[in-house]
Design a protein around this motif. Structure first.
Motif, PDB file in Angstrom:
ATOM      1  N   PHE A 232       0.746  -1.083  -0.186  1.00 44.69           N
ATOM      2  CA  PHE A 232      -0.008   0.027  -0.069  1.00 44.69           C
ATOM      3  C   PHE A 232       0.807   1.337  -0.068  1.00 44.69           C
ATOM      4  O   PHE A 232       0.472   2.194  -0.783  1.00 44.69           O
ATOM      5  CB  PHE A 232      -0.962  -0.008   1.174  1.00 44.69           C
ATOM      6  CG  PHE A 232      -2.101   0.998   1.214  1.00 44.69           C
ATOM      7  CD1 PHE A 232      -2.774   1.216   0.281  1.00 44.69           C
ATOM      8  CD2 PHE A 232      -1.786   1.959   2.262  1.00 44.69           C
ATOM      9  CE1 PHE A 232      -3.853   2.455   0.107  1.00 44.69           C
ATOM     10  CE2 PHE A 232      -2.874   2.959   2.280  1.00 44.69           C
ATOM     11  CZ  PHE A 232      -3.820   3.208   1.388  1.00 44.69           C
ATOM     12  N   GLU A 233       1.888   1.447   0.654  1.00 42.61           N
ATOM     13  CA  GLU A 233       2.695   2.461   0.959  1.00 42.61           C
ATOM     14  C   GLU A 233       3.565   2.742  -0.461  1.00 42.61           C
ATOM     15  O   GLU A 233       3.742   3.904  -0.953  1.00 42.61           O
ATOM     16  CB  GLU A 233       3.794   2.426   1.822  1.00 42.61           C
ATOM     17  CG  GLU A 233       3.062   2.638   3.443  1.00 42.61           C
ATOM     18  CD  GLU A 233       4.207   2.378   4.229  1.00 42.61           C
ATOM     19  OE1 GLU A 233       5.419   2.367   4.325  1.00 42.61           O
ATOM     20  OE2 GLU A 233       3.653   2.447   5.641  1.00 42.61           O
ATOM     21  N   ARG A 234       3.907   1.604  -1.197  1.00 47.71           N
ATOM     22  CA  ARG A 234       4.622   1.753  -2.558  1.00 47.71           C
ATOM     23  C   ARG A 234       3.627   2.284  -3.453  1.00 47.71           C
ATOM     24  O   ARG A 234       4.075   3.055  -4.354  1.00 47.71           O
ATOM     25  CB  ARG A 234       5.012   0.406  -2.894  1.00 47.71           C
ATOM     26  CG  ARG A 234       5.735   0.426  -4.387  1.00 47.71           C
ATOM     27  CD  ARG A 234       6.504  -0.875  -4.753  1.00 47.71           C
ATOM     28  NE  ARG A 234       5.286  -1.954  -4.725  1.00 47.71           N
ATOM     29  CZ  ARG A 234       5.391  -3.185  -4.543  1.00 47.71           C
ATOM     30  NH1 ARG A 234       6.441  -3.981  -4.428  1.00 47.71           N
ATOM     31  NH2 ARG A 234       4.372  -4.195  -4.650  1.00 47.71           N
ATOM     32  N   ALA A 235       2.214   1.911  -3.508  1.00 51.60           N
ATOM     33  CA  ALA A 235       1.185   2.150  -4.233  1.00 51.60           C
ATOM     34  C   ALA A 235       1.021   3.766  -4.226  1.00 51.60           C
ATOM     35  O   ALA A 235       0.996   4.564  -5.114  1.00 51.60           O
ATOM     36  CB  ALA A 235      -0.139   1.192  -4.047  1.00 51.60           C
ATOM     37  N   GLN A 236       1.181   4.239  -2.855  1.00 59.49           N
ATOM     38  CA  GLN A 236       0.828   5.509  -2.513  1.00 59.49           C
ATOM     39  C   GLN A 236       1.681   6.502  -3.168  1.00 59.49           C
ATOM     40  O   GLN A 236       1.537   7.333  -3.906  1.00 59.49           O
ATOM     41  CB  GLN A 236       0.569   6.110  -1.161  1.00 59.49           C
ATOM     42  CG  GLN A 236      -0.750   5.446  -0.567  1.00 59.49           C
ATOM     43  CD  GLN A 236      -0.834   5.686   0.963  1.00 59.49           C
ATOM     44  OE1 GLN A 236      -0.218   5.248   1.674  1.00 59.49           O
ATOM     45  NE2 GLN A 236      -1.824   6.745   1.182  1.00 59.49           N
TER      46      GLN A 236
ATOM     47  N   HIS B 282       1.823   9.410  -6.229  1.00 62.53           N
ATOM     48  CA  HIS B 282       2.183  10.504  -6.013  1.00 62.53           C
ATOM     49  C   HIS B 282       3.344  11.057  -7.074  1.00 62.53           C
ATOM     50  O   HIS B 282       3.327  12.207  -7.650  1.00 62.53           O
ATOM     51  CB  HIS B 282       2.646  10.859  -4.622  1.00 62.53           C
ATOM     52  CG  HIS B 282       3.452  12.122  -4.360  1.00 62.53           C
ATOM     53  ND1 HIS B 282       2.606  13.175  -4.027  1.00 62.53           N
ATOM     54  CD2 HIS B 282       4.465  12.686  -4.270  1.00 62.53           C
ATOM     55  CE1 HIS B 282       3.568  14.124  -3.789  1.00 62.53           C
ATOM     56  NE2 HIS B 282       4.807  13.654  -3.929  1.00 62.53           N
ATOM     57  N   ASP B 283       4.255   9.871  -7.030  1.00 63.00           N
ATOM     58  CA  ASP B 283       5.361  10.287  -8.125  1.00 63.00           C
ATOM     59  C   ASP B 283       5.094  10.284  -9.401  1.00 63.00           C
ATOM     60  O   ASP B 283       5.604  11.181 -10.122  1.00 63.00           O
ATOM     61  CB  ASP B 283       6.513   9.511  -7.679  1.00 63.00           C
ATOM     62  CG  ASP B 283       6.970   9.326  -6.376  1.00 63.00           C
ATOM     63  OD1 ASP B 283       6.686  10.437  -5.567  1.00 63.00           O
ATOM     64  OD2 ASP B 283       7.791   8.515  -5.826  1.00 63.00           O
TER      65      ASP B 283
ATOM     66  N   ASP C  67       1.446  -0.450 -13.189  1.00 62.04           N
ATOM     67  CA  ASP C  67       1.562   0.276 -11.838  1.00 62.04           C
ATOM     68  C   ASP C  67       2.436  -0.277 -10.902  1.00 62.04           C
ATOM     69  O   ASP C  67       2.996  -1.405 -11.456  1.00 62.04           O
ATOM     70  CB  ASP C  67       0.375   0.936 -11.294  1.00 62.04           C
ATOM     71  CG  ASP C  67      -0.580  -0.142 -10.596  1.00 62.04           C
ATOM     72  OD1 ASP C  67       0.173  -1.382 -10.467  1.00 62.04           O
ATOM     73  OD2 ASP C  67      -1.531   0.006  -9.871  1.00 62.04           O
ATOM     74  N   SER C  68       2.884   0.014  -9.703  1.00 58.27           N
ATOM     75  CA  SER C  68       3.714  -0.306  -8.786  1.00 58.27           C
ATOM     76  C   SER C  68       3.286  -1.615  -8.521  1.00 58.27           C
ATOM     77  O   SER C  68       4.279  -2.270  -7.854  1.00 58.27           O
ATOM     78  CB  SER C  68       4.078   0.686  -7.591  1.00 58.27           C
ATOM     79  OG  SER C  68       2.844   0.839  -6.918  1.00 58.27           O
ATOM     80  N   GLU C  69       1.967  -2.054  -8.537  1.00 59.27           N
ATOM     81  CA  GLU C  69       1.406  -3.418  -8.036  1.00 59.27           C
ATOM     82  C   GLU C  69       1.173  -4.203  -9.029  1.00 59.27           C
ATOM     83  O   GLU C  69       0.712  -5.110  -8.743  1.00 59.27           O
ATOM     84  CB  GLU C  69       0.180  -2.689  -7.112  1.00 59.27           C
ATOM     85  CG  GLU C  69       0.318  -2.022  -6.156  1.00 59.27           C
ATOM     86  CD  GLU C  69       1.531  -2.212  -5.110  1.00 59.27           C
ATOM     87  OE1 GLU C  69       1.483  -3.057  -4.586  1.00 59.27           O
ATOM     88  OE2 GLU C  69       2.705  -1.295  -5.337  1.00 59.27           O
TER      89      GLU C  69
ATOM     90  N   ASP D  53      -2.007  13.319  -4.556  1.00 63.19           N
ATOM     91  CA  ASP D  53      -2.170  12.761  -3.371  1.00 63.19           C
ATOM     92  C   ASP D  53      -3.475  12.454  -3.164  1.00 63.19           C
ATOM     93  O   ASP D  53      -4.480  13.065  -3.642  1.00 63.19           O
ATOM     94  CB  ASP D  53      -1.812  14.073  -2.292  1.00 63.19           C
ATOM     95  CG  ASP D  53      -0.287  14.393  -2.388  1.00 63.19           C
ATOM     96  OD1 ASP D  53       0.558  13.291  -2.398  1.00 63.19           O
ATOM     97  OD2 ASP D  53       0.033  15.744  -2.415  1.00 63.19           O
ATOM     98  N   PRO D  54      -3.666  11.445  -2.279  1.00 61.46           N
ATOM     99  CA  PRO D  54      -5.253  10.889  -1.792  1.00 61.46           C
ATOM    100  C   PRO D  54      -5.992  12.278  -1.212  1.00 61.46           C
ATOM    101  O   PRO D  54      -5.430  13.050  -0.683  1.00 61.46           O
ATOM    102  CB  PRO D  54      -5.035   9.955  -0.826  1.00 61.46           C
ATOM    103  CG  PRO D  54      -3.639  10.085  -0.266  1.00 61.46           C
ATOM    104  CD  PRO D  54      -2.819  10.908  -1.305  1.00 61.46           C
ATOM    105  N   VAL D  55      -7.314  12.170  -1.938  1.00 60.91           N
ATOM    106  CA  VAL D  55      -8.404  13.252  -1.316  1.00 60.91           C
ATOM    107  C   VAL D  55      -8.780  12.462  -0.021  1.00 60.91           C
ATOM    108  O   VAL D  55      -9.366  13.216   0.631  1.00 60.91           O
ATOM    109  CB  VAL D  55      -9.419  13.425  -2.358  1.00 60.91           C
ATOM    110  CG1 VAL D  55      -8.891  14.139  -3.444  1.00 60.91           C
ATOM    111  CG2 VAL D  55     -10.245  12.220  -2.807  1.00 60.91           C
TER     112      VAL D  55
END
Length: 140
Positions: free
Chosen positions: A16-20, A24-25, A112-114, A30-32
């Motif tokens: 989850f942190e990698r996905a965030q 962002h990158d 994506d990253s996932e 950024d999440p709403v």
């Protein structure tokens, strides 16, 4: 039925942190909203929930698609951010440098990253105008 509905995309994330960080990158978003269920982003007027799941990346088909008015511009920006576009050599179509051109409609895919497959598509002017009109009529 669905007169007062709102649709959203839903993408799983095994990290989850990698996905965030990816959202962002790569997308500059950024999440709403973030809660125990995940993080909600908005891209192209569409809310997308990125949520923790052990099944991220198991779908080998397109999970989410983004329409653009300039595929080359957006692919260049994504490449600058480290995105690698997928190559396909299928019976229906073949990509060249990550791009398929199907009668003036162009598209590309990346993970994506996932491991979720995201499409970016540049429809012809008529289809893009029609999509914008439908979104406006729906109040989006």
């Amino acid at each position: 039925m669905f007169e007062n509905s709102l649709a959203s995309g839903v993408l799983p994330a095994s990290d989850f942190e990698r996905a965030q960080r990816f959202w962002h990158d790569v997308f500059g978003l950024d999440p709403v909203r973030t809660d125990v269920g995940g993080a909600m982003y908005v891209i192209g007027s569409v809310p997308v929930l990125v949520y923790p799941s052990e099944f991220a990346g198991t779908n080998r088909a397109t999970a989410f698609s983004i329409m653009t008015d300039d595929l080359d511009r957006d692919m260049a920006v994504l490449r600058e951010k480290g995105v690698t576009f997928l190559e396909y050599d299928l019976e229906e179509f073949k990509t060249v440098d990550g791009v398929v051109d199907m009668e003036g409609e162009r598209g590309a895919w990346f993970e994506d990253s996932e491991g979720n497959i995201i499409a970016i598509a540049q429809p012809n002017e008529g289809m893009l105008a029609e999509a914008r009109s439908m979104l406006a009529a729906a109040g989006g």
